[in-house]
Write an enzyme that holds these catalytic residues in place. Structure first.
Site, PDB file in Angstrom:
ATOM      1  N   ASP A 135       0.795  -1.228   0.000  1.00 10.35           N
ATOM      2  CA  ASP A 135       0.000   0.000   0.000  1.00 10.35           C
ATOM      3  C   ASP A 135       0.833   1.287   0.000  1.00 10.35           C
ATOM      4  O   ASP A 135       0.316   2.342   0.314  1.00 10.35           O
ATOM      5  CB  ASP A 135      -0.934  -0.014   1.224  1.00 10.35           C
ATOM      6  CG  ASP A 135      -2.055   1.020   1.129  1.00 10.35           C
ATOM      7  OD1 ASP A 135      -2.456   1.335  -0.003  1.00 10.35           O
ATOM      8  OD2 ASP A 135      -2.493   1.523   2.169  1.00 10.35           O
ATOM      9  N   CYS A 189     -20.975 -10.840  -5.919  1.00  9.86           N
ATOM     10  CA  CYS A 189     -21.873  -9.822  -5.370  1.00  9.86           C
ATOM     11  C   CYS A 189     -23.323 -10.057  -5.770  1.00  9.86           C
ATOM     12  O   CYS A 189     -24.246  -9.702  -5.027  1.00  9.86           O
ATOM     13  CB  CYS A 189     -21.437  -8.431  -5.825  1.00  9.86           C
ATOM     14  SG  CYS A 189     -19.964  -7.812  -4.990  1.00  9.86           S
ATOM     15  N   CYS A 192     -26.947  -8.048  -4.856  1.00  7.43           N
ATOM     16  CA  CYS A 192     -26.862  -7.326  -3.578  1.00  7.43           C
ATOM     17  C   CYS A 192     -26.399  -5.889  -3.795  1.00  7.43           C
ATOM     18  O   CYS A 192     -25.457  -5.622  -4.540  1.00  7.43           O
ATOM     19  CB  CYS A 192     -25.889  -8.043  -2.643  1.00  7.43           C
ATOM     20  SG  CYS A 192     -25.662  -7.232  -1.049  1.00  7.43           S
ATOM     21  N   CYS A 195     -23.918  -2.473   0.186  1.00  6.11           N
ATOM     22  CA  CYS A 195     -22.845  -1.490   0.381  1.00  6.11           C
ATOM     23  C   CYS A 195     -23.190  -0.164  -0.264  1.00  6.11           C
ATOM     24  O   CYS A 195     -22.867   0.905   0.274  1.00  6.11           O
ATOM     25  CB  CYS A 195     -21.517  -2.030  -0.158  1.00  6.11           C
ATOM     26  SG  CYS A 195     -21.489  -2.395  -1.928  1.00  6.11           S
ATOM     27  N   CYS A 215     -16.286  10.298  -0.162  1.00  9.44           N
ATOM     28  CA  CYS A 215     -16.089   9.179   0.768  1.00  9.44           C
ATOM     29  C   CYS A 215     -15.608   9.682   2.128  1.00  9.44           C
ATOM     30  O   CYS A 215     -14.664  10.479   2.213  1.00  9.44           O
ATOM     31  CB  CYS A 215     -15.074   8.204   0.172  1.00  9.44           C
ATOM     32  SG  CYS A 215     -14.602   6.857   1.264  1.00  9.44           S
ATOM     33  N   CYS A 242     -14.230   5.136   7.771  1.00  8.52           N
ATOM     34  CA  CYS A 242     -15.627   4.707   7.802  1.00  8.52           C
ATOM     35  C   CYS A 242     -15.677   3.253   7.358  1.00  8.52           C
ATOM     36  O   CYS A 242     -15.036   2.872   6.380  1.00  8.52           O
ATOM     37  CB  CYS A 242     -16.465   5.579   6.865  1.00  8.52           C
ATOM     38  SG  CYS A 242     -18.212   5.104   6.760  1.00  8.52           S
ATOM     39  N   CYS A 245     -19.712   0.638   4.374  1.00  9.29           N
ATOM     40  CA  CYS A 245     -19.910  -0.170   3.162  1.00  9.29           C
ATOM     41  C   CYS A 245     -19.296  -1.556   3.310  1.00  9.29           C
ATOM     42  O   CYS A 245     -19.775  -2.530   2.716  1.00  9.29           O
ATOM     43  CB  CYS A 245     -19.364   0.546   1.926  1.00  9.29           C
ATOM     44  SG  CYS A 245     -17.571   0.751   1.886  1.00  9.29           S
ATOM     45  N   CYS A 249     -21.587  -5.911   4.284  1.00  8.94           N
ATOM     46  CA  CYS A 249     -21.436  -6.969   3.277  1.00  8.94           C
ATOM     47  C   CYS A 249     -21.854  -8.321   3.861  1.00  8.94           C
ATOM     48  O   CYS A 249     -21.332  -8.749   4.901  1.00  8.94           O
ATOM     49  CB  CYS A 249     -19.983  -7.038   2.810  1.00  8.94           C
ATOM     50  SG  CYS A 249     -19.692  -8.335   1.571  1.00  8.94           S
TER      51      CYS A 249
END
Length: 349
Positions: A135, A189, A192, A195, A215, A242, A245, A249
């Protein structure tokens, strides 16, 4: 270059070593660039959805794929460490810090394990060349994780695992070894939209696309100036990141907190932080409190700005004195947030 014929046993041993080092997810993808991923990145950047994250655009050319960064790469080893929480991230609280930031900084923990795995691989196959990433480089870990079969990039744009839900820290090793690739993971997914519907600031223009400018994670972590007023009420009492989302799931029902790496055990003071104490932090106290935490990187001013937004939304009249003390803060962004919070508290019932 190492003969691909030895890769079968090597790959099994590599996966076992990865598990020993704390990784719960392991897969291998080819290092070839993916034109589809490159085009999606170009469209996202072109629409300005990266906000002020100029580092995303500055090195977009090498984000297109592994071989754009390192032409000699032949395989990508994708790995994940679990940070699955024991408690519901959506439970109400005086102030809320994203689950991933409640323990030690994942960059340090994941990179240490990646380097140990890399050393093992070089000892096993002398002459192997490799690079490790967590990252902090222009590496698209989430689509690479999908290509390596450890999960799929869900409608919230994060990786989802059938075994570990949305709670994985990702790392990657690029190598000149030609390892047998795994099958890419299918998208699970379905229909659905949980999120998409959970986002407090409507940050998803459409499924599989995030507008970072809306966001809450971006606004409380990456965004350096005043938080736009249109989002302040929706931020609620979230002071760093946050999880909404991710937390909704349905695949998270399979995530097991017992598989969480011990380094990511949450600090009690960060699971239920107290706004009055956080608003009183000066720079030295902030640095001391968040030593070893990912929160430290945003600095005292940005963090206190976030706490002031939370204070204004809290309706807690007992915070008036802490907020008032920040009206003359040397940082103009903090002072402006204090004025906003004071006005909110004054008009709160």
């Amino acid at each position: 270059m190492v003969n691909a014929g030895v890769s079968g046993d090597l790959k099994q041993d590599l996966a076992a070593k990865a598990r020993e080092l704390g990784f719960v997810a392991f897969g291998v993808a080819p290092a070839a660039d993916d034109p589809l991923r490159a085009r999606r990145l170009e469209e996202w950047l072109g629409a300005g959805m990266h906000g002020a994250m100029e580092w995303m655009a500055a090195r977009a050319d090498v984000r297109k794929g592994p071989q754009s960064m390192w032409p000699e790469a032949r395989s990508v080893i994708a790995l994940g460490m679990s940070y699955a929480p024991e408690i519901d991230p959506l439970a109400p609280g005086e102030a809320k810090i994203s689950v991933y930031a409640q323990g030690r900084d994942y960059h340090d923990t994941v990179k240490k394990a990646l380097k140990a795995l890399a050393r093992w691989l070089v000892e096993r196959v002398p002459g192997t060349e490799l690079k490790v990433f967590v990252d902090t480089a222009p590496v698209m870990e989430k689509p690479l994780g999908e290509a390596a079969g450890i999960g799929w990039q869900g409608k919230h744009t994060n990786l989802v695992s059938r075994e570990h839900g949305s709670w994985l820290f990702l790392g990657a090793i690029y190598t000149t070894l030609e390892l047998e690739p795994d099958e890419p993971h299918a998208d699970r997914c379905g229909s659905c939209m949980a999120c998409q519907q959970a986002c407090p600031t409507d940050a998803f223009p459409r499924p599989y696309q995030l507008d970072a400018r809306r966001c809450i994670s971006y606004l409380t972590i990456e965004h350096a100036g005043p938080i736009p007023e249109e989002f302040r009420e929706a931020i609620g009492t979230r002071i760093y990141g946050c999880d909404d989302c991710l937390a909704v799931c349905p695949w998270n029902r399979f995530a097991d907190a017992a598989q969480r790496h011990r380094a990511f055990l949450p600090r009690e003071d960060l699971v239920a932080p107290r706004l009055a104490q956080l608003l009183a932090l000066d720079d030295a106290a902030f640095r001391q409190k968040f030593s070893g935490s990912p929160i430290k990187r945003i600095g005292r001013n940005r963090f206190v700005r976030n706490c002031l937004i939370a204070a204004g939304n809290s309706g807690d009249q007992a915070l008036h004195s802490q907020v008032s003390a920040l009206l003359a803060d040397p940082d103009p962004v903090v002072a402006e947030a204090a004025r906003w919070a004071q006005a909110r508290l004054t008009t709160s019932p």
